[in-house]
Design a protein around this motif. Sequence first.
Motif, mmCIF file in Angstrom:
data_model
loop_
_atom_site.group_PDB
_atom_site.id
_atom_site.type_symbol
_atom_site.label_atom_id
_atom_site.label_comp_id
_atom_site.label_asym_id
_atom_site.label_seq_id
_atom_site.Cartn_x
_atom_site.Cartn_y
_atom_site.Cartn_z
ATOM 1 N N GLU A 25 1.986 1.788 -3.448
ATOM 2 C CA GLU A 25 0.885 2.156 -4.342
ATOM 3 C C GLU A 25 0.470 3.616 -4.214
ATOM 4 O O GLU A 25 -0.064 4.198 -5.167
ATOM 5 C CB GLU A 25 -0.316 1.241 -4.071
ATOM 6 C CG GLU A 25 -0.090 -0.192 -4.562
ATOM 7 C CD GLU A 25 -1.077 -1.191 -3.974
ATOM 8 O OE1 GLU A 25 -1.133 -2.331 -4.476
ATOM 9 O OE2 GLU A 25 -1.785 -0.837 -2.992
ATOM 10 N N ASP A 64 -6.540 5.102 -4.039
ATOM 11 C CA ASP A 64 -7.682 4.184 -3.947
ATOM 12 C C ASP A 64 -7.215 2.736 -3.919
ATOM 13 O O ASP A 64 -7.737 1.912 -3.159
ATOM 14 C CB ASP A 64 -8.630 4.412 -5.131
ATOM 15 C CG ASP A 64 -9.392 5.720 -5.022
ATOM 16 O OD1 ASP A 64 -9.487 6.260 -3.895
ATOM 17 O OD2 ASP A 64 -9.863 6.212 -6.059
ATOM 18 N N THR A 65 -6.227 2.404 -4.768
ATOM 19 C CA THR A 65 -5.687 1.043 -4.762
ATOM 20 C C THR A 65 -5.032 0.729 -3.426
ATOM 21 O O THR A 65 -5.194 -0.363 -2.874
ATOM 22 C CB THR A 65 -4.656 0.872 -5.895
ATOM 23 O OG1 THR A 65 -5.287 1.151 -7.149
ATOM 24 C CG2 THR A 65 -4.096 -0.547 -5.909
ATOM 25 N N LYS A 117 -5.752 2.047 -0.523
ATOM 26 C CA LYS A 117 -6.831 1.875 0.467
ATOM 27 C C LYS A 117 -7.407 0.469 0.407
ATOM 28 O O LYS A 117 -7.632 -0.181 1.431
ATOM 29 C CB LYS A 117 -7.950 2.892 0.220
ATOM 30 C CG LYS A 117 -7.739 4.252 0.837
ATOM 31 C CD LYS A 117 -8.982 5.105 0.593
ATOM 32 C CE LYS A 117 -8.840 6.478 1.205
ATOM 33 N NZ LYS A 117 -10.042 7.317 0.955
ATOM 34 N N LYS A 118 -7.659 -0.004 -0.816
ATOM 35 C CA LYS A 118 -8.248 -1.335 -0.968
ATOM 36 C C LYS A 118 -7.279 -2.415 -0.465
ATOM 37 O O LYS A 118 -7.705 -3.379 0.188
ATOM 38 C CB LYS A 118 -8.606 -1.602 -2.426
ATOM 39 C CG LYS A 118 -9.328 -2.936 -2.640
ATOM 40 C CD LYS A 118 -9.745 -3.116 -4.087
ATOM 41 C CE LYS A 118 -10.610 -4.375 -4.247
ATOM 42 N NZ LYS A 118 -10.002 -5.586 -3.682
ATOM 43 N N THR A 119 -6.007 -2.265 -0.767
ATOM 44 C CA THR A 119 -5.005 -3.223 -0.286
ATOM 45 C C THR A 119 -5.037 -3.305 1.231
ATOM 46 O O THR A 119 -4.977 -4.399 1.818
ATOM 47 C CB THR A 119 -3.598 -2.812 -0.761
ATOM 48 O OG1 THR A 119 -3.562 -2.856 -2.193
ATOM 49 C CG2 THR A 119 -2.529 -3.743 -0.208
ATOM 50 N N SER A 166 -1.779 5.409 -6.826
ATOM 51 C CA SER A 166 -3.226 5.303 -6.656
ATOM 52 C C SER A 166 -3.584 5.153 -5.193
ATOM 53 O O SER A 166 -3.391 4.073 -4.601
ATOM 54 C CB SER A 166 -3.775 4.118 -7.462
ATOM 55 O OG SER A 166 -5.136 3.903 -7.157
ATOM 56 N N ALA A 193 0.822 -1.208 0.000
ATOM 57 C CA ALA A 193 0.000 0.000 0.000
ATOM 58 C C ALA A 193 0.858 1.262 0.000
ATOM 59 O O ALA A 193 0.525 2.248 -0.673
ATOM 60 C CB ALA A 193 -0.933 -0.010 1.209
ATOM 61 N N ALA A 240 -4.513 7.929 1.251
ATOM 62 C CA ALA A 240 -4.736 6.488 1.408
ATOM 63 C C ALA A 240 -4.866 6.098 2.870
ATOM 64 O O ALA A 240 -4.999 4.910 3.189
ATOM 65 C CB ALA A 240 -3.589 5.711 0.768
ATOM 66 N N THR A 275 -7.598 -2.256 3.367
ATOM 67 C CA THR A 275 -8.879 -2.732 3.910
ATOM 68 C C THR A 275 -9.047 -4.231 3.703
ATOM 69 O O THR A 275 -9.590 -4.931 4.561
ATOM 70 C CB THR A 275 -10.054 -1.969 3.275
ATOM 71 O OG1 THR A 275 -9.999 -2.080 1.850
ATOM 72 C CG2 THR A 275 -10.031 -0.495 3.666
ATOM 73 N N ASP A 276 -8.545 -4.756 2.594
ATOM 74 C CA ASP A 276 -8.589 -6.202 2.364
ATOM 75 C C ASP A 276 -7.746 -6.948 3.383
ATOM 76 O O ASP A 276 -7.969 -8.146 3.635
ATOM 77 C CB ASP A 276 -8.084 -6.537 0.951
ATOM 78 C CG ASP A 276 -9.078 -6.151 -0.132
ATOM 79 O OD1 ASP A 276 -10.232 -5.798 0.206
ATOM 80 O OD2 ASP A 276 -8.698 -6.203 -1.329
#
Length: 600
Positions: free
Chosen positions: A371, A418-419, A421-423, A416, A368, A470, A425-426
């Motif tokens: 990213e 957003d990418t 953040k997703k990394t 990114s 993250a 992020a 939160t996952d």
Amino acid sequence: MRRSKAIPAIAVMAGAALMLTACGGSGGGDQGNGSNGGGLAGAAVAKGESGDTYTAPKVSDIGPVTVSTDKPFTAYNNATADANQSYNTFALIQVLARPFIPDGNNKVLLNKDVMDSVDVTSTNPQTITWKIKKGVTWSDGAPWNCKDFYLTYLADSGLAMKPDGKTAYFNAASTTGYSQISSAKCQDDQTMVTTFSTPFADYKSLFGFSDDLLPAHILEKQTGVSDITQVTPQSSADVLTKVSDFWNTGWKGFKADLAPASGPYMIKDWAQGSSITLVRNPKWAGNPGGPSQITLKAIPDSNAQVQALQNNEEQVLSSAQPDSNAATTLQGLGSSGITYGANAGLNFEHLDLQLKRPIFQDIAVRKAFGECINRNELVDKLIKQVQPDAKPFNSLLFFPGSPGYADNYSDKLTASADTAKKTLTDDGWALGPDGIMAKNGQKLSFKISHTDIPRRKQTVALIQSECKAAGIDVQDDTDPNFLDKRVSDGDYDVALFAWSVPPFHSSSVATYHTGQGQNWNGISDKTADDAFDQAVKQTDPAAAVPFYQAADKALSETYSTFPLFQPPNMWAYTGDIDRAYFQSYFGALWNANEWQKPNS
């Protein structure tokens, strides 16, 4: 590769190379203006080079010269892991003689002022015979001979181990190449014969290229050892302890009686944290240098360097960490007789994540962080004014334009939020009310440590903004002395600095192989290690490239170190000097002995 406050691997790189700087680097070549009719490209060729050899030319006395650089000289022994850095090399290139030296294009030349020959006298096993020129001495009159070469082998081989079997007596920055020497013998005072257990194509990187050819007679006197060549990696603990203790610590800083010169210049004075002054070495084997005295001053702010140049307080400006405003000013001074140059050398700015820190043992955090970093923004705002064609850097081992270069990072450092953040939160991280991610009661916060060079502070400020989106809290840790000790002690969350690389791929082994001397952030990857082990055994440089490529790719997938960009080298000089050029590994003084007045 070497930290460029700004260490060696196997194949000589054609056209480009890894000092923590090589052939003009990537993209575009030299940028320049000014009154130098010969052009900057011509200044990269040494006046004393002929074919594959170098002999110091006859030149006239031009009096004293002052040169500025970013950070200060700190140690006469630049070969220890805790001292090795570019700004020592920038001074020592004129102080310590070495069998091979590069020109401004990183063409490796045999130094005929001190060597008769260096030959491969057997290929099975590989044997290199080093023939030292008779009559070469240190500035104190002691012979520069095979004992000095043997001391280098003893210290840098990594074979002298303490009783625990795990810790080396000598704190060498790199053992690459030396660790493959199965026998190092002084056939006579002028002849060193090295036999390798496995082939090592980069033998020209040994014995002095990285400032490691030090005065054995001084160590003998200080330790009471009568003949260093009788000390082996298997000698008694008391002997190895006193020899290594002096080698590790006795040559910190500068003490005149302990630090003689073997090159064209000798150290006259050292003002800690400020400057080092060199004068001609009266015992130098070659022709005397042009400048009667060279004062190398540390000025971290490149804008202040420009002001000093304009005021004629210095005649040469050199910066491995240039500021865009300084570059703009210099580009406008051609009508004043000031010549400006800039190029992408063999160095690269990067972030090292300290894997001993629990937060970075979570690979999702490492991913993250990568990213959310926008390297295009860093390049656009911090580099392009100095070098308009600059781009993000995407390898640890290869430079753009060299055989083997591949982009291993554009798909990882994606800019990114957003990418990122997703990394996170996952992986179970959640955004808190303060906008910062947290997991199991721990906030996602860490520091980036760096020196006080203005561009580094600007780099951190941009990353702080990019990653805040992020949910990552990045703190700035500015420490003017960060590269003196903290970085080699691994005392950081994230380290921001530049590696400067000599023109030998093997330099990367000491940095990225498990357990090596400059692997300060604890990278360990079996695929990369195995590839390195195979690469350094190749005798054909081309055959080594696929192994280095495999190591490069494997390292990128650890998300442990992030290359950002190649910081351009910038230099300028007044009409008092005929020509100067920033050599990517050795800095502006690489050919200072050749400097003359224009048209002299």
